[in-house]
Design a protein around this motif. Sequence first.
Motif, PDB file in Angstrom:
ATOM      1  N   GLU A  90       0.993  -1.062  -0.090  1.00  0.00           N
ATOM      2  CA  GLU A  90      -0.124  -0.007  -0.056  1.00  0.00           C
ATOM      3  C   GLU A  90       0.974   1.318  -0.133  1.00  0.00           C
ATOM      4  O   GLU A  90       1.719   1.555   0.748  1.00  0.00           O
ATOM      5  CB  GLU A  90      -0.792  -0.028   1.342  1.00  0.00           C
ATOM      6  N   LYS A  91       0.649   1.978  -0.715  1.00  0.00           N
ATOM      7  CA  LYS A  91       1.313   3.442  -0.843  1.00  0.00           C
ATOM      8  C   LYS A  91       0.394   4.601  -0.842  1.00  0.00           C
ATOM      9  O   LYS A  91      -0.917   4.389  -1.294  1.00  0.00           O
ATOM     10  CB  LYS A  91       2.084   3.510  -2.240  1.00  0.00           C
ATOM     11  N   SER A  93      -2.277   7.318  -1.624  1.00  0.00           N
ATOM     12  CA  SER A  93      -3.145   7.888  -2.910  1.00  0.00           C
ATOM     13  C   SER A  93      -3.020   6.850  -4.097  1.00  0.00           C
ATOM     14  O   SER A  93      -2.973   7.135  -5.070  1.00  0.00           O
ATOM     15  CB  SER A  93      -2.350   9.206  -3.180  1.00  0.00           C
ATOM     16  N   ALA A  94      -2.897   5.550  -3.427  1.00  0.00           N
ATOM     17  CA  ALA A  94      -2.845   4.531  -4.523  1.00  0.00           C
ATOM     18  C   ALA A  94      -3.858   3.313  -4.106  1.00  0.00           C
ATOM     19  O   ALA A  94      -3.872   3.045  -2.927  1.00  0.00           O
ATOM     20  CB  ALA A  94      -1.486   3.768  -4.836  1.00  0.00           C
ATOM     21  N   GLN A  95      -4.113   2.469  -4.826  1.00  0.00           N
ATOM     22  CA  GLN A  95      -5.051   1.218  -4.354  1.00  0.00           C
ATOM     23  C   GLN A  95      -4.093   0.422  -3.972  1.00  0.00           C
ATOM     24  O   GLN A  95      -2.897   0.292  -4.430  1.00  0.00           O
ATOM     25  CB  GLN A  95      -5.716   0.586  -5.702  1.00  0.00           C
TER      26      GLN A  95
END
Length: 136
Positions: A90-91, A93-95
Amino acid sequence: IVREFFERYERSRNTMDAGLIDEQYADAFTFAGPTGARIAEKQAVILGLSKGHQFLKTLGHRSTSLVSLDEMTLDEHYTLVRAKFVWRFEKPSAQPIDVEVDSTFILYIQDAMPRIVFQQEHEDFQQALRARGVLP
Protein backbone atom coordinates in the motif's frame (compact mmCIF):
# COMPACT_ATOMS: atom_id res chain seq x y z
CA ILE A 1 2.85 -29.02 13.26
CA VAL A 2 3.09 -27.92 9.63
CA ARG A 3 0.19 -25.43 9.81
CA GLU A 4 1.63 -23.89 13.00
CA PHE A 5 5.03 -23.69 11.31
CA PHE A 6 3.62 -21.74 8.37
CA GLU A 7 1.59 -19.48 10.63
CA ARG A 8 4.91 -18.57 12.29
CA TYR A 9 6.43 -18.20 8.81
CA GLU A 10 3.63 -15.76 7.94
CA ARG A 11 4.25 -13.84 11.18
CA SER A 12 8.00 -13.75 10.53
CA ARG A 13 7.39 -12.10 7.15
CA ASN A 14 5.18 -9.48 8.76
CA THR A 15 7.59 -8.63 11.56
CA MET A 16 10.89 -9.55 9.86
CA ASP A 17 11.85 -11.12 13.19
CA ALA A 18 15.39 -12.43 12.62
CA GLY A 19 15.16 -14.86 15.55
CA LEU A 20 11.98 -16.41 14.23
CA ILE A 21 13.34 -16.67 10.69
CA ASP A 22 16.58 -18.16 12.06
CA GLU A 23 14.75 -21.04 13.73
CA GLN A 24 12.78 -21.85 10.55
CA TYR A 25 15.72 -22.75 8.31
CA ALA A 26 18.42 -25.40 8.36
CA ASP A 27 21.96 -23.99 8.56
CA ALA A 28 22.27 -24.56 4.80
CA PHE A 29 19.29 -25.07 2.51
CA THR A 30 18.54 -25.19 -1.19
CA PHE A 31 16.79 -22.17 -2.67
CA ALA A 32 15.36 -22.64 -6.16
CA GLY A 33 13.55 -20.39 -8.57
CA PRO A 34 12.96 -19.86 -12.27
CA THR A 35 16.67 -19.21 -12.89
CA GLY A 36 17.97 -22.32 -11.10
CA ALA A 37 18.96 -23.53 -7.66
CA ARG A 38 21.69 -22.63 -5.20
CA ILE A 39 22.75 -23.53 -1.69
CA ALA A 40 21.97 -20.72 0.72
CA GLU A 41 23.66 -20.26 4.08
CA LYS A 42 21.19 -19.29 6.77
CA GLN A 43 23.53 -16.78 8.42
CA ALA A 44 24.00 -14.88 5.15
CA VAL A 45 20.23 -14.73 4.75
CA ILE A 46 19.82 -13.43 8.31
CA LEU A 47 22.52 -10.79 7.74
CA GLY A 48 20.69 -9.52 4.63
CA LEU A 49 17.30 -9.45 6.35
CA SER A 50 17.45 -5.82 7.49
CA LYS A 51 18.28 -4.58 3.99
CA GLY A 52 15.46 -6.68 2.50
CA HIS A 53 13.02 -5.41 5.11
CA GLN A 54 13.89 -1.79 4.34
CA PHE A 55 13.48 -2.45 0.61
CA LEU A 56 10.00 -3.94 1.16
CA LYS A 57 9.00 -1.01 3.38
CA THR A 58 9.94 1.47 0.66
CA LEU A 59 7.63 -0.45 -1.68
CA GLY A 60 4.77 -0.15 0.82
CA HIS A 61 4.72 -3.71 2.19
CA ARG A 62 1.97 -3.91 4.82
CA SER A 63 1.33 -7.60 5.35
CA THR A 64 1.94 -11.14 4.23
CA SER A 65 -0.88 -13.67 4.58
CA LEU A 66 -0.91 -17.43 4.19
CA VAL A 67 -3.86 -18.22 1.89
CA SER A 68 -3.42 -21.93 1.17
CA LEU A 69 -1.37 -24.86 2.34
CA ASP A 70 -1.12 -28.38 0.90
CA GLU A 71 1.16 -30.92 2.49
CA MET A 72 2.31 -34.42 1.67
CA THR A 73 4.32 -36.56 4.06
CA LEU A 74 7.32 -38.06 2.28
CA ASP A 75 8.59 -40.16 5.18
CA GLU A 76 8.98 -39.95 8.95
CA HIS A 77 11.21 -36.84 8.70
CA TYR A 78 10.33 -35.06 5.47
CA THR A 79 7.18 -33.24 4.38
CA LEU A 80 6.57 -31.56 1.03
CA VAL A 81 4.48 -28.39 1.33
CA ARG A 82 2.99 -26.11 -1.29
CA ALA A 83 2.07 -22.77 0.23
CA LYS A 84 0.55 -19.65 -1.25
CA PHE A 85 0.98 -16.26 0.33
CA VAL A 86 -0.45 -12.87 -0.51
CA TRP A 87 1.92 -9.96 0.00
CA ARG A 88 0.01 -6.68 0.34
CA PHE A 89 1.56 -3.38 -0.69
CA GLU A 90 0.00 0.00 0.00
CA LYS A 91 1.24 3.43 -0.92
CA PRO A 92 -0.44 6.76 -0.16
CA SER A 93 -3.01 7.81 -2.76
CA ALA A 94 -2.90 4.44 -4.54
CA GLN A 95 -5.00 1.31 -4.45
CA PRO A 96 -3.54 -1.60 -2.45
CA ILE A 97 -1.79 -4.21 -4.55
CA ASP A 98 -1.84 -7.89 -3.62
CA VAL A 99 0.92 -10.11 -4.97
CA GLU A 100 0.33 -13.86 -4.74
CA VAL A 101 3.48 -15.88 -4.19
CA ASP A 102 3.39 -19.62 -4.80
CA SER A 103 6.14 -21.61 -3.09
CA THR A 104 7.09 -25.22 -2.50
CA PHE A 105 9.03 -26.29 0.59
CA ILE A 106 10.55 -29.46 1.91
CA LEU A 107 10.62 -29.50 5.69
CA TYR A 108 12.85 -31.73 7.77
CA ILE A 109 10.99 -32.48 11.00
CA GLN A 110 12.77 -33.88 14.03
CA ASP A 111 11.42 -33.79 17.59
CA ALA A 112 8.37 -31.84 16.34
CA MET A 113 10.66 -29.04 15.10
CA PRO A 114 10.34 -28.36 11.34
CA ARG A 115 13.18 -26.72 9.43
CA ILE A 116 13.18 -25.64 5.79
CA VAL A 117 15.79 -27.61 3.82
CA PHE A 118 14.42 -26.72 0.37
CA GLN A 119 12.47 -23.70 -0.85
CA GLN A 120 11.29 -23.15 -4.41
CA GLU A 121 9.71 -19.93 -5.59
CA HIS A 122 7.57 -20.59 -8.66
CA GLU A 123 7.98 -17.02 -9.89
CA ASP A 124 10.85 -14.57 -9.45
CA PHE A 125 9.68 -12.29 -6.62
CA GLN A 126 10.94 -9.06 -8.16
CA GLN A 127 9.41 -9.95 -11.53
CA ALA A 128 6.12 -10.66 -9.75
CA LEU A 129 6.33 -7.21 -8.13
CA ARG A 130 6.99 -5.60 -11.52
CA ALA A 131 4.16 -7.49 -13.23
CA ARG A 132 1.70 -6.21 -10.64
CA GLY A 133 2.95 -2.62 -10.62
CA VAL A 134 4.72 -2.60 -7.25
CA LEU A 135 8.13 -2.11 -8.89
CA PRO A 136 8.62 0.04 -12.01
